[in-house]
Design a protein around this motif. Structure first.
Motif, PDB file in Angstrom:
ATOM      1  N   TYR A 136       0.834  -1.206   0.000  1.00 21.82           N
ATOM      2  CA  TYR A 136       0.000   0.000   0.000  1.00 21.82           C
ATOM      3  C   TYR A 136       0.867   1.253   0.000  1.00 21.82           C
ATOM      4  O   TYR A 136       0.635   2.175  -0.784  1.00 21.82           O
ATOM      5  CB  TYR A 136      -0.904  -0.035   1.235  1.00 21.82           C
ATOM      6  CG  TYR A 136      -1.748   1.206   1.422  1.00 21.82           C
ATOM      7  CD1 TYR A 136      -2.891   1.398   0.649  1.00 21.82           C
ATOM      8  CD2 TYR A 136      -1.396   2.170   2.351  1.00 21.82           C
ATOM      9  CE1 TYR A 136      -3.652   2.532   0.798  1.00 21.82           C
ATOM     10  CE2 TYR A 136      -2.149   3.307   2.519  1.00 21.82           C
ATOM     11  CZ  TYR A 136      -3.286   3.484   1.749  1.00 21.82           C
ATOM     12  OH  TYR A 136      -4.034   4.613   1.898  1.00 21.82           O
ATOM     13  N   ILE A 189       2.480   1.765  -3.405  1.00 20.77           N
ATOM     14  CA  ILE A 189       1.593   2.198  -4.486  1.00 20.77           C
ATOM     15  C   ILE A 189       1.030   3.581  -4.192  1.00 20.77           C
ATOM     16  O   ILE A 189       1.080   4.484  -5.028  1.00 20.77           O
ATOM     17  CB  ILE A 189       0.450   1.180  -4.681  1.00 20.77           C
ATOM     18  CG1 ILE A 189       1.017  -0.149  -5.173  1.00 20.77           C
ATOM     19  CG2 ILE A 189      -0.560   1.710  -5.687  1.00 20.77           C
ATOM     20  CD1 ILE A 189       0.026  -1.276  -5.190  1.00 20.77           C
ATOM     21  N   LYS A 190       0.530   3.756  -2.976  1.00 15.32           N
ATOM     22  CA  LYS A 190      -0.201   4.984  -2.671  1.00 15.32           C
ATOM     23  C   LYS A 190       0.738   6.187  -2.543  1.00 15.32           C
ATOM     24  O   LYS A 190       0.489   7.243  -3.109  1.00 15.32           O
ATOM     25  CB  LYS A 190      -0.990   4.775  -1.370  1.00 15.32           C
ATOM     26  CG  LYS A 190      -1.716   5.985  -0.863  1.00 15.32           C
ATOM     27  CD  LYS A 190      -3.076   6.114  -1.506  1.00 15.32           C
ATOM     28  CE  LYS A 190      -3.784   7.366  -0.991  1.00 15.32           C
ATOM     29  NZ  LYS A 190      -5.088   7.530  -1.604  1.00 15.32           N
ATOM     30  N   PHE A 191       1.818   6.018  -1.783  1.00 19.03           N
ATOM     31  CA  PHE A 191       2.676   7.174  -1.504  1.00 19.03           C
ATOM     32  C   PHE A 191       3.944   7.182  -2.341  1.00 19.03           C
ATOM     33  O   PHE A 191       4.774   8.061  -2.181  1.00 19.03           O
ATOM     34  CB  PHE A 191       3.037   7.217  -0.018  1.00 19.03           C
ATOM     35  CG  PHE A 191       1.848   7.383   0.866  1.00 19.03           C
ATOM     36  CD1 PHE A 191       1.191   8.594   0.924  1.00 19.03           C
ATOM     37  CD2 PHE A 191       1.372   6.328   1.615  1.00 19.03           C
ATOM     38  CE1 PHE A 191       0.094   8.757   1.740  1.00 19.03           C
ATOM     39  CE2 PHE A 191       0.266   6.477   2.426  1.00 19.03           C
ATOM     40  CZ  PHE A 191      -0.377   7.697   2.485  1.00 19.03           C
ATOM     41  N   ASP A 192       4.116   6.147  -3.190  1.00 16.28           N
ATOM     42  CA  ASP A 192       5.266   6.128  -4.083  1.00 16.28           C
ATOM     43  C   ASP A 192       6.588   6.123  -3.308  1.00 16.28           C
ATOM     44  O   ASP A 192       7.573   6.679  -3.758  1.00 16.28           O
ATOM     45  CB  ASP A 192       5.210   7.354  -5.020  1.00 16.28           C
ATOM     46  CG  ASP A 192       5.986   7.092  -6.298  1.00 16.28           C
ATOM     47  OD1 ASP A 192       6.124   5.906  -6.645  1.00 16.28           O
ATOM     48  OD2 ASP A 192       6.451   8.052  -6.924  1.00 16.28           O
TER      49      ASP A 192
END
Lengths: 120, 439
Positions: B83, B86-89
């Protein structure tokens, strides 16, 4: 490794490693720094003598080959080239036509396969 | 469709007809036929119970039967990693393989079937071999070398010292680990987390804390490769979170505004000489770091020689990608709950966070210290000291972002790359020193 490591000894050995380790890391990188600051210009100078045979004093040869040419200028030039190349397009025909394709039967386009595609 | 039904019909008809035909053939001998029917019924009964037994047996092999809370927690951790990636790179190239690896490694299974990563002969175990024997890290370094441009460092060699200053994190963590009761080799391996360099951390822990080496007093060192690698990589991914508060604490607003003069252009000749000379100097000082530094500068020479572009291209793209995939998944999978969830791992995580803070502070303070001796134009922006923790290129980016916050026209990225790559060299040297002391 014949000596037996006791807990107290471990800490004192830890301190020794801490100090020597830090010193060595600093010494290593300091050596690199000194070399690239002073050694490299001399090396380049010697290289120049060997290849061109011209007589020049060490002082005259500066590591800074061209002080006016900074990274900023290089960046500006590369941006200009990038923008120029980006603007280039190959000339395309502006007239768009849609040609009616003649439908030939093929198992790839057959209705039965098409009908079951979603199911597979 | 009709054809299919037809074929099925014919087949089923044939199957039904066959026993009928066979029965009719045996009908002349009635006694045998009865015995046959008897055995058939008994087979029928045992078939049902056997089927149940089989299902029960199968259930015992499933994850549902073997799941323990530790497995579930680690699977959750893996999902959180994915997560975050993906979300915060946050370093998705690392966190996603590691995250999925954590899930793979924590699927509950029955031991003894060559499934788990710690069972000899399993596929994962073979892939993990590259981690245990320290094969992957030098290959990663080859790729890093082929990627890295050392020109900002050549242009301003004094920034190399910032890379050395940040290594104080390594040695401070080493001492902290000793105080917490780890023995020397383990503490050395934990300390290298402060180098903020994943491959180096794996390399050193695979040599020192691999669960194989025996100490002088007869105890075996613990296997800490998994916790150390996870700690190093997850804190590297968290550099954008850890570093800015330390910078704000230590660097005044005025110092943050210092503008550095742009680095001079570096000639190709200097760039070619750099890897060779740096290789000679650093490995003569710290020969134990040879696998790492040798590969790093080899990769850099491939890049700068101008003749081996093909090799450099492979090293920095395909090769490093392959190794990253294998390394990420196996390091993730090595966090098998029964081995990973221990008090040691928690302490390692705590020490890791502290080591990052100390390393950042060391770099920042040393940059301020250097400024005392530098005048006018030569002054450095102390923020770039924070890039001395390797974590290429994330910490340089963080420095750049912080510099931009103070002054929107102050571009520090190029300057920050110099201590950043020096940090890689510094942490590899530090690893070599620890290895030569304790290996």
């Amino acid at each position: 490794m014949t000596h037996i490591l006791l807990y107290t000894d471990t800490l004192s050995e830890g301190y020794i490693i801490l100090i020597t380790g830090l010193l060595i890391v600093f010494a290593g990188l300091l050596l690199l720094t000194v070399f690239f600051k002073y050694g490299l210009p001399i090396m380049l100078y010697i290289y120049k003598i060997i290849t061109k045979g011209r007589d020049k004093k060490v002082k005259e040869i500066s590591r800074k080959v061209n002080t006016d040419f900074t990274g900023e200028i290089a960046a500006a030039i590369s941006v200009a080239i990038h923008l120029y190349l980006d603007e280039q397009h190959d000339d395309e025909n502006a007239i768009l036509t849609i040609k009616q394709a003649r439908k030939l039967y093929s198992p790839w386009s057959s209705k039965i396969y098409g009908a079951y595609r979603n199911r597979l | 469709m009709k054809k299919v039904i037809l074929i099925f019909g014919i087949l089923s008809l044939l199957i039904f007809i066959k026993p009928v035909l066979g029965f009719s053939a045996n009908s002349t001998n009635t006694t045998t036929s009865t015995t046959v029917s008897k055995t058939e019924t008994s087979v029928d009964e045992s078939f049902v119970s056997e089927a149940f037994d089989g299902i029960k047996h199968f259930y015992e092999f499933t994850g549902f039967a073997n799941a323990q809370s530790g497995n579930l927690i680690m699977i959750l951790v893996g999902i959180i990693f994915i997560y975050l990636g993906i979300k915060f790179d946050y370093e998705p190239l690392l966190l996603i393989p590691i995250g999925i690896g954590v899930i793979i490694g924590n699927i509950p299974f029955v031991p003894g079937n060559q499934t788990g990563i710690y069972e000899t002969g399993s596929v994962l175990n073979y892939l993990y071999f590259g981690v245990v024997k320290g094969i992957y890290p030098p290959l990663i370094f080859l790729g890093i070398g082929a990627m890295t441009d050392f020109s900002s460092l050549i242009a301003n060699p004094k920034l190399m010292l910032l890379g050395a200053a940040a290594q104080i994190g390594v040695f401070a963590t080493f001492l902290g680990a000793l105080y917490l009761g780890f023995n020397l080799p383990e503490a050395g391996a934990i300390g290298i987390i402060g180098g903020a360099d994943g491959p180096t951390a794996i390399f050193l822990s695979s040599k020192l804390a691999n669960g194989i080496n025996v100490l002088a007093d007869g105890t075996t060192v613990k296997n800490l490769i998994g916790p150390i690698a996870i700690a190093a990589y997850s804190y590297m991914a968290l550099v954008p979170v850890i570093q800015p508060p330390v910078m704000k604490l230590l660097i005044s607003k005025k110092e943050r505004l210092i503008r550095m003069k742009p680095p001079r252009a570096v000639s190709q000749k200097e760039k070619m000489i750099f890897p060779i000379v740096a290789l000679l100097l650093t490995t003569f000082i710290s020969p134990s770091a040879l696998p790492l530094l040798g590969m790093l500068f080899f990769g850099n020479l491939l890049k700068e020689s101008g003749r081996t572009e093909r090799l450099a291209e492979t090293a920095r793209t395909k090769l490093i990608d392959i190794i990253t995939i294998l390394l990420g998944v196996t390091v993730g999978a090595s966090t098998q709950a029964d081995i990973f969830i221990t008090k040691d791992s928690m302490m390692i995580f705590g020490l890791g966070a502290i080591s990052f803070v100390i390393a950042t502070a060391g770099g920042l303070l040393f940059a301020k210290f250097m400024n005392l001796f530098l005048k006018g134009d030569d002054k450095i922006n102390p923020l770039i000291g924070a890039a001395g923790v390797s974590a290429v290129p994330d910490s340089a980016r963080v420095v750049h972002a912080e510099g931009l916050k103070a002054d929107p026209h102050n571009y520090l990225l190029m300057h920050a790359m110099a201590p950043n790559v020096a940090g890689v060299i510094g942490s590899a040297i530090a690893a070599g020193i620890i290895l030569s002391f304790l290996g």
